[in-house]
Every structure is written in structure tokens, then in C-alpha cells.
Write a protein that holds these residues in place. Structure first.
Motif, mmCIF file in Angstrom:
data_model
loop_
_atom_site.group_PDB
_atom_site.id
_atom_site.type_symbol
_atom_site.label_atom_id
_atom_site.label_comp_id
_atom_site.label_asym_id
_atom_site.label_seq_id
_atom_site.Cartn_x
_atom_site.Cartn_y
_atom_site.Cartn_z
ATOM 1 N N VAL A 64 29.290 7.685 5.305
ATOM 2 C CA VAL A 64 29.938 6.438 4.886
ATOM 3 C C VAL A 64 29.004 5.629 3.987
ATOM 4 O O VAL A 64 29.431 5.035 2.986
ATOM 5 C CB VAL A 64 30.383 5.628 6.118
ATOM 6 N N VAL A 65 27.725 5.610 4.323
ATOM 7 C CA VAL A 65 26.751 4.916 3.480
ATOM 8 C C VAL A 65 26.723 5.519 2.082
ATOM 9 O O VAL A 65 26.660 4.797 1.074
ATOM 10 C CB VAL A 65 25.350 4.956 4.122
ATOM 11 N N ALA A 66 26.799 6.838 2.010
ATOM 12 C CA ALA A 66 26.802 7.485 0.699
ATOM 13 C C ALA A 66 27.992 7.023 -0.141
ATOM 14 O O ALA A 66 27.860 6.743 -1.341
ATOM 15 C CB ALA A 66 26.826 9.002 0.862
ATOM 16 N N GLY A 67 29.159 6.931 0.496
ATOM 17 C CA GLY A 67 30.327 6.432 -0.219
ATOM 18 C C GLY A 67 30.155 4.992 -0.654
ATOM 19 O O GLY A 67 30.535 4.611 -1.769
ATOM 20 N N ALA A 68 29.570 4.175 0.221
ATOM 21 C CA ALA A 68 29.315 2.782 -0.127
ATOM 22 C C ALA A 68 28.340 2.680 -1.295
ATOM 23 O O ALA A 68 28.492 1.829 -2.181
ATOM 24 C CB ALA A 68 28.776 2.037 1.095
ATOM 25 N N CYS A 69 27.359 3.553 -1.294
ATOM 26 C CA CYS A 69 26.368 3.529 -2.370
ATOM 27 C C CYS A 69 26.972 3.957 -3.707
ATOM 28 O O CYS A 69 26.534 3.497 -4.773
ATOM 29 C CB CYS A 69 25.185 4.423 -2.012
ATOM 30 N N ALA A 70 27.979 4.828 -3.665
ATOM 31 C CA ALA A 70 28.665 5.205 -4.905
ATOM 32 C C ALA A 70 29.362 3.997 -5.520
ATOM 33 O O ALA A 70 29.333 3.789 -6.740
ATOM 34 C CB ALA A 70 29.669 6.319 -4.621
ATOM 35 N N VAL A 71 29.999 3.189 -4.680
ATOM 36 C CA VAL A 71 30.628 1.960 -5.158
ATOM 37 C C VAL A 71 29.565 0.974 -5.633
ATOM 38 O O VAL A 71 29.720 0.296 -6.661
ATOM 39 C CB VAL A 71 31.507 1.342 -4.061
#
Length: 447
Positions: free
Chosen positions: A413-420
Motif C-alpha cells: 500500500v505504501v508503494a501505491g501511495a508513493c506512486a501518487v
């Protein structure tokens, strides 16, 4: 690694939590009993209201399940509804919880605590950290006959009482005469602290600080403070609310080998049950008792401070920590989480902007803007993405109930947040991903 990107157009709403928050605000000033739990600390309309929790997970009233970090503001370090703790609590509830005279459980709990924290000689229990820390200040003033309190200005919180809150931006209602008696010293700087003690020679009753924070104490620092306190005749007080149990079962004083005159414990001590402790040297603590010849000190006197079920919870927590190696597990889980988050942030090109800090058992994160300055706007974006992915994380403080699957889920989930986060940095504007007003700092003068 799979990433889950929540675009601004995708709807993540908490209608029941939103309605519950409105009711909370109508009935409770601030909508919560702790400012750090306020809905202003979360993205607009995305502050979950909790239905229940078990282990490392909580469910909100909308039916969403989250992996939870910083549980109970760091107090639930074993996970929610821990069976060993609940068993001890239930056993005492059936025997009565509060009496007109001390219960034998009080002696048992004191004995257990002093076995766990052998650097202390006496202990007195209360319900919250503010009470015992203020009691330490009162005791130091009585023993030394001095009015001033020196606090570490780099540490965020010591007490709800006037001597501390008067130094924050939320000082309304506190007379300046009280605030003026509290002075601050910087963490890690012995020379500056000695200069302060010299400037107010003979006036400082105590030095109050967390023995460690996001960074390890500089070599020789705590021992140097011990020497300064002795030389200037003031009382050294360690606030071990956070470091207690998370650094070692005996707190930071047990890990670093520097013994304060007084120390205060809470949070993890009860795994969510209300219990705190003031501990320290016998000759100081007895000033609040009946076996000394000086003026009596009103140290602590709380109707509910020795409720048997809370003391039973504390004993069960201490036993669990020692027998199950909980502190080591917290460090291992934190190291795994920190490594995964740093790798995910670096992989998305935001390793200099989403920054994990602190001891592995007590991790926090910083959200930095394009100039690498702390940003409430980017924190809002980040929290919103975490919530939408099922991670409730005002910090990355772990509980021992977390499993490898929870850590893996969090990192994804952090990885997805970091993409944003990367998209927002590229445009120079996080607003489209915030969903409303930014989250706010707890201590601020105006609403």
C-alpha cells in the motif's frame, strides 16, 4: 511488487464514520478525548470511527478493516484484546475492582514493577502519564525548594498540566507566571544545558526529558546529564512513556545504564488499560509518604489509580514481555517494516520525501515537499492513500500482534501511495490528491 494507486477520481468514503464524527463533535469538545485522535489529524471526511479491534487489526463503523499502527497512541503494544492480558483482567473483575483500603494486588503489582525496572526503589501507580509526570515535578520542587522546571524543548509532550501546556501554542487559560517558570534545553547538547543551569543557578528543580527519541542519545549524553544534575543539585526525571518496554523491559534507563532520580511510565504498561507509574529513589519517593520527618508532599492521590483489573493488566503485560521476548519482536517487526517502506519509496522515486525515522520499535514517518521541507499537504495525500488501501497509520509504530502478511500488505500500500506522491511532486501540487483541507498539527493556537 504490486502497487495499488488510488487516483483522485476514485471514491473512498466513510459515510457512517462521518456521521459518527458529527455526533462526537456535538457531544465531546474536539470530537475525541485525546487531541491526537481528533479528525483534524486525518484527511477531510476520512477519519475512521472504530467499531472494534483484535490483534493488529481494527474495523471502523463502515465495515472497513485496517492494519493498524500506533495502536492506542502507542499503548496497545501487544495488540488488541490480548488473551493473556484479558484473562488477568477478568480474574480480578470477578473479585471487585476498588476498595476503601489497599488491595493485596497493589503490593503484588508494585513488587512486579520493581522487579522489571530494578533501577527504581519505590513506585506509585496512577491512571495517566500526565498525573505521574506532574507528580515528579511537584516532588522535585518540594525536595529542592526550587521553582523552575527545565524540559527538553525537542520533545513534543510531557503533561496536560499548566507547567507544560503553557509552553505550547495552546496556552490559553494559563497564567504567564506559571509558564515563565518552565524553561527549555536542547536534546543532546550538554553545554547548552549547563549554560541554562548556570543562568538559573539555584533555581532549577529538575531536568525532564525523554531519554531517547527518534535518534539514539549521543555517546555519553545521558551520563553527562546525570553528572550535570548532580553538580547543580537538581532532580533528573526520565519520561519513559514511550521508551518504557519498547526500548527494553526496564525502559531506556535499563538499556543505556543511566539511572534517573525519578521516572514515569505509562502507555505500553497496561496494553490499553489505564495505568501509569511514578518510580524512583526511595529517599525522594518517601517525601510523598508517611515515613519521613519533613513537610508532607501531596504526591499522588487518585481514586482509581489502583483499580485491581488495571494493575493485573500491567502485571500480565510485564510477564508477557519478559517471557515472550516482546521487545525483541517489536524491533524485528519494525526493522522489516522500515526496510520495506524505504525500498518502496526509493523505487517510486520519493525516497528523499517519504522518510522513516526512529528506533525500529517506535517508527514515525516524515512527508516532505519538493524542497524537502515537512508538508501537511503531502502528509494528507499520503494518509489518504494509506486509508484507502486499508492501512491506518498516523505513525509506523508496530505492535507485536503484526504478522509478516500485515507488513507485506502495508509495504504494498505504501508503494501505491508513493506512486501518487511522485505524481504530485512532478506537478508541484498535491491538492488534487488531498480530497479537502490538509491535516493539522495538534498544537496550534487557532482552530
Amino acid at each position: 511488487m504490486d502497487t495499488e494507486v488510488i487516483e483522485p477520481a476514485e471514491e473512498f468514503a466513510l459515510p457512517r464514520s462521518r456521521a459518527a464524527n458529527e455526533k462526537l463533535h456535538a457531544l465531546i469538545p474536539g470530537g475525541a478525548h485525546t487531541y491526537a485522535k481528533g479528525d483534524d489529524q486525518y484527511p477531510e471526511h476520512l477519519a475512521p470511527v472504530i467499531s472494534h479491534g483484535r490483534g493488529a487489526h481494527v474495523w471502523d463503523v463502515d465495515g472497513n478493516r485496517y492494519v493498524e499502527y500506533g495502536s492506542g497512541l502507542r499503548s496497545v503494544s501487544l495488540g488488541h484484546a490480548h488473551p493473556r492480558v484479558l484473562e488477568a483482567v477478568r480474574r480480578e473483575l470477578d473479585r471487585g475492582s476498588n476498595f476503601v483500603r489497599p488491595s493485596v494486588v497493589e503490593a503484588q503489582a508494585a513488587e512486579r514493577f520493581l522487579e522489571t525496572v530494578p533501577t527504581a526503589e519505590m513506585v506509585k501507580f496512577a491512571k495517566n502519564g500526565s498525573d505521574v509526570t506532574t507528580a515528579a515535578v511537584r516532588l522535585a520542587r518540594a525536595v529542592t525548594g526550587r521553582p523552575r522546571v527545565a524540559i527538553c524543548g525537542d520533545h513534543p509532550f510531557f503533561s496536560v498540566d499548566d507547567w507544560f501546556i503553557g509552553t505550547t501554542p495552546m496556552s490559553a487559560g494559563i497564567p504567564a507566571a506559571i509558564t515563565d517558570l518552565t524553561v527549555a534545553f536542547p536534546y543532546g547538547d550538554l553545554a547548552a544545558t549547563e549554560e541554562l543551569l548556570t543562568r538559573y543557578r539555584g533555581e532549577v528543580a529538575c531536568l525532564v526529558l525523554e531519554p531517547a527519541g527518534h535518534a539514539e542519545p549521543p555517546p555519553g549524553y545521558l551520563a553527562g546529564l546525570r553528572e550535570l544534575a548532580d553538580r547543580h543539585g537538581c532532580v533528573l526525571v526520565f519520561d519513559e512513556m514511550i521508551t518504557g518496554f519498547r526500548w527494553s523491559e526496564a525502559g531506556a534507563q535499563g538499556l543505556y545504564g543511566v539511572v534517573p532520580d525519578l521516572s514515569t511510565f505509562g502507555k505500553a504498561l497496561g496494553n490499553g488499560f489505564a495505568v501509569s507509574a511514578l518510580a524512583g529513589r526511595r529517599d525522594l519517593m518517601e517525601w510523598g509518604g508517611l515515613r519521613h520527618t519533613g513537610d508532607r508532599v501531596f504526591l499522588l492521590s487518585t481514586t482509581h489509580g489502583a483499580e485491581t483489573h488495571s494493575l493485573a493488566a500491567a502485571m500480565a503485560v510485564q510477564t508477557t514481555y519478559v517471557e515472550e521476548g516482546v521487545t525483541a519482536r517489536l524491533h524485528a517487526l519494525g526493522e522489516r517494516l522500515a526496510g520495506g517502506v524505504r525500498e518502496a519509496a526509493a523505487g517510486m522515486g520519493v525516497g528523499d520525501h517519504v522518510v522513516v525515522r526512529g528506533r525500529a520499535s517506535n517508527l514515525v514517518f516524515a512527508t516532505l515537499d519538493e524542497n524537502r521541507e515537512p508538508s501537511q499537504q503531502y502528509r494528507t495525500l499520503f494518509l489518504r492513500q494509506l486509508l484507502a488501501g486499508g492501512v491506518l497509520a498516523p505513525s509506523f509504530v508496530v505492535s507485536s500482534a503484526l504478522g509478516d502478511a500485515d507488513i507485506d500488505r502495508t509495504v504494498a500500500v505504501v508503494a501505491g501511495a508513493c506512486a501518487v506522491y511522485r505524481k504530485a511532486l512532478d506537478t508541484g501540487d498535491p491538492t488534487p490528491w488531498m480530497g479537502g483541507r490538509p491535516v493539522k498539527p495538534v498544537f496550534r493556537r487557532l482552530v
